[in-house]
Design an enzyme around this catalytic site. Structure first.
Site, mmCIF file in Angstrom:
data_model
loop_
_atom_site.group_PDB
_atom_site.id
_atom_site.type_symbol
_atom_site.label_atom_id
_atom_site.label_comp_id
_atom_site.label_asym_id
_atom_site.label_seq_id
_atom_site.Cartn_x
_atom_site.Cartn_y
_atom_site.Cartn_z
ATOM 1 N N CYS A 68 -26.225 6.990 50.014
ATOM 2 C CA CYS A 68 -27.315 7.562 50.780
ATOM 3 C C CYS A 68 -27.709 8.917 50.185
ATOM 4 O O CYS A 68 -26.848 9.728 49.865
ATOM 5 C CB CYS A 68 -26.985 7.783 52.248
ATOM 6 S SG CYS A 68 -26.647 6.263 53.140
ATOM 7 N N ARG B 242 -28.544 7.027 44.680
ATOM 8 C CA ARG B 242 -27.504 7.106 45.712
ATOM 9 C C ARG B 242 -27.594 5.957 46.708
ATOM 10 O O ARG B 242 -26.771 5.857 47.616
ATOM 11 C CB ARG B 242 -27.610 8.432 46.455
ATOM 12 C CG ARG B 242 -27.502 9.634 45.558
ATOM 13 C CD ARG B 242 -27.623 10.895 46.360
ATOM 14 N NE ARG B 242 -26.453 11.072 47.200
ATOM 15 C CZ ARG B 242 -25.387 11.756 46.851
ATOM 16 N NH1 ARG B 242 -25.344 12.341 45.694
ATOM 17 N NH2 ARG B 242 -24.374 11.866 47.671
ATOM 18 N N TRP C 203 -27.854 3.572 51.514
ATOM 19 C CA TRP C 203 -26.846 2.628 51.035
ATOM 20 C C TRP C 203 -26.144 2.177 52.306
ATOM 21 O O TRP C 203 -25.425 2.945 52.936
ATOM 22 C CB TRP C 203 -25.880 3.333 50.090
ATOM 23 C CG TRP C 203 -24.942 2.422 49.387
ATOM 24 C CD1 TRP C 203 -25.178 1.735 48.230
ATOM 25 C CD2 TRP C 203 -23.600 2.099 49.769
ATOM 26 N NE1 TRP C 203 -24.068 1.005 47.882
ATOM 27 C CE2 TRP C 203 -23.090 1.207 48.800
ATOM 28 C CE3 TRP C 203 -22.773 2.457 50.838
ATOM 29 C CZ2 TRP C 203 -21.801 0.678 48.862
ATOM 30 C CZ3 TRP C 203 -21.497 1.935 50.900
ATOM 31 C CH2 TRP C 203 -21.020 1.054 49.932
ATOM 32 N N ASN D 173 -25.862 10.918 55.932
ATOM 33 C CA ASN D 173 -25.053 10.257 54.909
ATOM 34 C C ASN D 173 -23.605 10.401 55.347
ATOM 35 O O ASN D 173 -23.151 11.515 55.595
ATOM 36 C CB ASN D 173 -25.273 10.948 53.556
ATOM 37 C CG ASN D 173 -24.292 10.479 52.500
ATOM 38 O OD1 ASN D 173 -23.767 9.367 52.586
ATOM 39 N ND2 ASN D 173 -24.047 11.321 51.515
ATOM 40 N N GLY D 174 -22.899 9.279 55.474
ATOM 41 C CA GLY D 174 -21.501 9.354 55.890
ATOM 42 C C GLY D 174 -21.213 8.291 56.933
ATOM 43 O O GLY D 174 -21.925 7.292 57.024
ATOM 44 N N GLU E 175 -13.248 -0.503 30.454
ATOM 45 C CA GLU E 175 -14.521 0.177 30.712
ATOM 46 C C GLU E 175 -15.697 -0.726 30.315
ATOM 47 O O GLU E 175 -16.693 -0.808 31.035
ATOM 48 C CB GLU E 175 -14.550 1.519 29.957
ATOM 49 C CG GLU E 175 -15.850 2.282 30.011
ATOM 50 C CD GLU E 175 -16.326 2.604 31.424
ATOM 51 O OE1 GLU E 175 -15.573 2.445 32.396
ATOM 52 O OE2 GLU E 175 -17.503 2.982 31.540
ATOM 53 N N LYS F 25 -18.649 -2.144 32.806
ATOM 54 C CA LYS F 25 -20.093 -1.974 32.543
ATOM 55 C C LYS F 25 -20.803 -3.319 32.610
ATOM 56 O O LYS F 25 -21.861 -3.445 33.217
ATOM 57 C CB LYS F 25 -20.354 -1.379 31.154
ATOM 58 C CG LYS F 25 -20.168 0.080 30.874
ATOM 59 C CD LYS F 25 -20.940 1.051 31.691
ATOM 60 C CE LYS F 25 -20.217 1.319 32.984
ATOM 61 N NZ LYS F 25 -19.598 2.601 33.172
ATOM 62 N N GLU G 122 -20.888 -4.635 36.300
ATOM 63 C CA GLU G 122 -21.696 -3.944 37.307
ATOM 64 C C GLU G 122 -23.188 -3.989 37.028
ATOM 65 O O GLU G 122 -23.978 -3.969 37.957
ATOM 66 C CB GLU G 122 -21.218 -2.509 37.524
ATOM 67 C CG GLU G 122 -21.388 -1.584 36.357
ATOM 68 C CD GLU G 122 -20.819 -0.194 36.618
ATOM 69 O OE1 GLU G 122 -20.701 0.213 37.776
ATOM 70 O OE2 GLU G 122 -20.493 0.486 35.627
ATOM 71 N N HIS H 260 -0.249 -15.098 29.322
ATOM 72 C CA HIS H 260 0.551 -15.168 30.546
ATOM 73 C C HIS H 260 -0.275 -15.634 31.744
ATOM 74 O O HIS H 260 0.152 -15.452 32.885
ATOM 75 C CB HIS H 260 1.187 -13.809 30.842
ATOM 76 C CG HIS H 260 2.163 -13.367 29.786
ATOM 77 N ND1 HIS H 260 3.374 -13.986 29.599
ATOM 78 C CD2 HIS H 260 2.071 -12.410 28.831
ATOM 79 C CE1 HIS H 260 4.015 -13.402 28.587
ATOM 80 N NE2 HIS H 260 3.229 -12.452 28.092
ATOM 81 N N LYS I 202 -24.397 5.877 42.913
ATOM 82 C CA LYS I 202 -23.819 6.743 41.878
ATOM 83 C C LYS I 202 -22.647 7.560 42.400
ATOM 84 O O LYS I 202 -21.643 7.735 41.728
ATOM 85 C CB LYS I 202 -24.915 7.672 41.369
ATOM 86 C CG LYS I 202 -24.456 8.627 40.304
ATOM 87 C CD LYS I 202 -24.959 8.200 38.959
ATOM 88 C CE LYS I 202 -24.286 8.882 37.819
ATOM 89 N NZ LYS I 202 -23.721 7.920 36.885
HETATM 90 C C1 F6R Z 1 -19.060 2.939 36.908
HETATM 91 C C2 F6R Z 1 -19.165 4.124 37.739
HETATM 92 C C3 F6R Z 1 -18.172 4.303 38.819
HETATM 93 C C4 F6R Z 1 -17.712 5.763 38.865
HETATM 94 C C5 F6R Z 1 -16.780 5.984 40.071
HETATM 95 C C6 F6R Z 1 -16.216 7.384 40.088
HETATM 96 O O1 F6R Z 1 -20.089 2.880 35.973
HETATM 97 O O2 F6R Z 1 -20.035 4.931 37.573
HETATM 98 O O3 F6R Z 1 -17.098 3.446 38.656
HETATM 99 O O4 F6R Z 1 -17.059 6.048 37.673
HETATM 100 O O5 F6R Z 1 -17.478 5.734 41.237
HETATM 101 O O6 F6R Z 1 -17.234 8.332 40.115
HETATM 102 P P1 F6R Z 1 -16.967 9.850 39.804
HETATM 103 O O7 F6R Z 1 -16.646 9.969 38.374
HETATM 104 O O8 F6R Z 1 -18.233 10.537 40.165
HETATM 105 O O9 F6R Z 1 -15.815 10.267 40.665
#
Ligand code: F6R
Length: 588
Positions: free
Chosen positions: A2, A31, A80, A106-107, A472, A476, A479, A495, A583
């Site tokens: 949010c 957000r 969100w 937000n929350g 990682e 990517k 997601e 395994h 984000k």
């Molecule tokens: C993946 C991504 C998330 C963040 C996670 C932690 O692309 O962006 O997995 O890495 O939500 O976010 P931060 O680094 O802001 O604590």
């Protein structure tokens, strides 16, 4: 999770309020994009107008294209969803029975059910399923007997849970009221007026100076003044000028933020390395703190950066530090002691902050690795080392990951006893490696994305330092392209995971010089069962430059990011706004 924005503009600019709020929402959309809404107090009609809509900000913007009300205050929200599915009615802002109040939040209001029952008993009528609407009715309730700011504070004092909450009321139409507990809120002072928002990025173009609010802060702003109280006493805020420019948060000529941010990585890594090495005293302070028991906490991509750090540290110095996924960290509270290194690009991730607070209760010192200056982690950490990635707008982390690796690599080397000059020499190759990682792989990643975008599942395998990079890469791919990608250590596949091997099942192997045999064996095991095996590595299917093992993360990450990006684009998906994600994950 949010995005909230609000403003009170000076008289000559009041007619811009709605359009300005829409612009702030566009910057905050990463957000959450389940719905968007705006409410303003219109001085001409003497009432609050609300517009809200399920879907993205662009749809709301189209609806409001021609709206130019003479507004003294306004609030806006991009959602969100937590309580109540995405819909027009559950979209914020929410209003009370008399339409004398509009609220964005937000929350999570943990006690909203009890509050709602109490308010219904008092005759309030509810329209939505959200927890936020209770606040509108609570505020309305207290406005019957108290002045607006007093009423707002009384309403806030009834809330349990965590929130950034912002409201306007017809009873004092020139003010925007706000409160913060464990969800970010930043106030900004600009030429046109004053602002409050969930993040600094949205304020870049409108505020000359910003100040983050702290937990427990409650206050108001009008076009001239920002007033904040903490524990009943007036508080003076520390304003600073954001170091990021508005242009940095624009897409420029790129089609998406994600591809722009991938291309920015060589420069971001360079700036981060220059900055961290120039603050050598701070690096040495972290090294001294690490003489105590040390654990790392982080989430998502930042967690993967933690894994690379732990591996590098172990290889360079023999020291092992555990890396704990922030969302699980409360189960590990006994080891959150000594020194805790918290990695978070946003500095606002709820789970990471919770782990930090447990650590502090245990008497630990906290080192924050943070991209956002003034974020909660920055303020709560005993020592902060900044990554200098600039604003990252794409929801999927890209440049912040490599800049985290840059900072953590410097710390690991310093811990291993390397001098500033030695660290500088090792670091100097990295920006160029990243640049070559991009330029050598981009065409091949684009081509392979044609095949892989069609798949439902895939594996990404690595070993040694390439295993966390495979993790990682898989994150990517998952997601943003919605292809189910899972990472395994190459030797682990036999395994269990190899049960899925069959003709057409794709496997991506991330090269490292550490144990090429292990990777080749995995290749054979899958290929002999008909799987399609693709390598990311020097002179491979997706090439990157031949590098030393410790440089592999910088060479191998961009090709995997590019692969994920082009897979998403081929599927017609928006890589900047993957479904169900936000984000900054400020909920638990
Ligand atoms: C993946 C991504 C998330 C963040 C996670 C932690 O692309 O962006 O997995 O890495 O939500 O976010 P931060 O680094 O802001 O604590």
């Amino acid at each position: 999770m949010c995005g909230i924005a609000a403003t009170a503009l000076k008289p000559p600019y009041r007619k811009d309020t709605v359009q300005l709020l829409i612009n702030l929402l566009k910057a905050l959309e990463y957000r959450g994009y389940d719905s968007a809404g705006v409410a303003v107090y219109d001085l001409d009609s003497g009432r609050i107008h609300v517009w809200k809509k399920k879907g993205k900000v662009a749809e709301l913007a189209r609806m409001l294209e021609k709206v130019r009300l003479n507004a003294s205050s306004g609030i806006a929200h991009t959602r969100w969803a937590t309580h109540g599915p995405p819909s027009d009615v559950n979209a914020h802002p929410h209003t009370d029975c008399l339409e004398s109040v509009a609220v964005v939040h937000n929350g999570i209001i943990a006690n909203y059910k009890e509050l709602k029952e109490e308010l219904i008993r008092r005759g309030h009528r509810f329209e939505s399923e959200t927890d936020t609407e209770v606040f509108a009715h609570l505020f309305e309730e207290y406005l019957r007997t108290s002045e607006p700011f007093e009423a707002f504070k009384r309403a806030v004092s009834r809330l349990e849970g965590y929130y950034a909450i912002v409201a306007i009321t017809t009873k004092d139409p020139y003010k925007v009221f706000f409160a913060r507990k464990e969800s970010p809120l930043i106030v900004g002072r600009g030429i046109k007026g004053n602002f409050v928002s969930s993040d600094i990025v949205s304020l870049l173009g409108v505020s000359e100076e910003v100040a983050p609010l702290s937990d427990g802060d409650v206050g108001w702003l009008d076009s001239e003044e920002i007033f904040v109280e903490s524990e009943g006493k007036r508080k003076s805020l520390s304003f600073f000028k954001p170091s990021w420019s508005p242009a940095q948060a624009q897409k420029g000529s790129f089609e998406h933020f994600m591809i722009k941010e991938i291309h920015e990585q060589p420069q971001a890594v360079k700036e981060t390395l220059t900055s961290v090495i120039s603050e050598w005293e701070k690096v040495m302070e972290v090294v001294r703190l690490m003489e105590e028991w040390t654990a790392v906490v982080a989430a998502g991509t930042s967690y993967h950066a933690g894994l690379v750090f732990s591996y590098l540290l172990m290889k360079l110095s023999g020291r092992f530090v555990p890396v704990i996924d922030s969302s699980e960290a409360h189960h590990y509270s006994k080891v959150l002691r000594g020194t805790v290194i918290a990695i978070s690009q946003s500095g606002e991730t709820y789970d990471t902050l919770k782990a930090v607070r447990i650590a502090k209760e245990n008497g630990a010192k906290v080192v924050g690795i943070v991209n956002v200056v003034g974020s909660t982690l920055d303020r709560e950490a005993d020592v902060t080392v900044y990554t200098r990635a600039g604003p990252e707008v794409g929801v999927a982390a890209t440049k912040t990951f490599l800049t985290q690796l840059a900072v953590l690599g410097v710390i690991a080397r310093a811990y291993a006893g390397q001098s500033k000059e030695e660290v500088g020499a090792a670091a100097s190759r990295l920006p160029d490696i990243v640049a070559k990682g991009i330029s050598m792989s981009i065409g091949y990643a684009k081509e392979l994305s044609r095949t892989l975008a069609e798949k439902r599942d895939m594996y990404v395998l690595g070993t040694g330092v390439s295993y966390p990079i495979a993790m990682e890469g898989a994150l990517k791919i998952k997601e943003i392209s919605y292809v189910h990608a899972e990472a395994y250590p190459a030797g682990e596949a036999k395994h269990g995971p190899i049960a899925l091997a069959e003709p057409g099942f794709p496997v991506v192997i991330v090269w490292t010089p550490e144990d090429e045999d292990k990777l080749s064996v995995a290749h054979e095991e899958f290929a002999s069962r008909g799987s399609e095996v693709y390598w990311v590595g020097p002179e491979k299917d997706i090439p990157f430059p031949k590098v030393e093992w410790h440089e592999v993360p910088f060479a191998a990450t961009p090709p995997l990011q590019l692969l994920a990006y082009y897979m998403a684009v081929r599927k017609g998906l928006d890589p900047d706004k993957p479904r169900n994600l936000a984000k900054s994950v400020t909920v638990h």
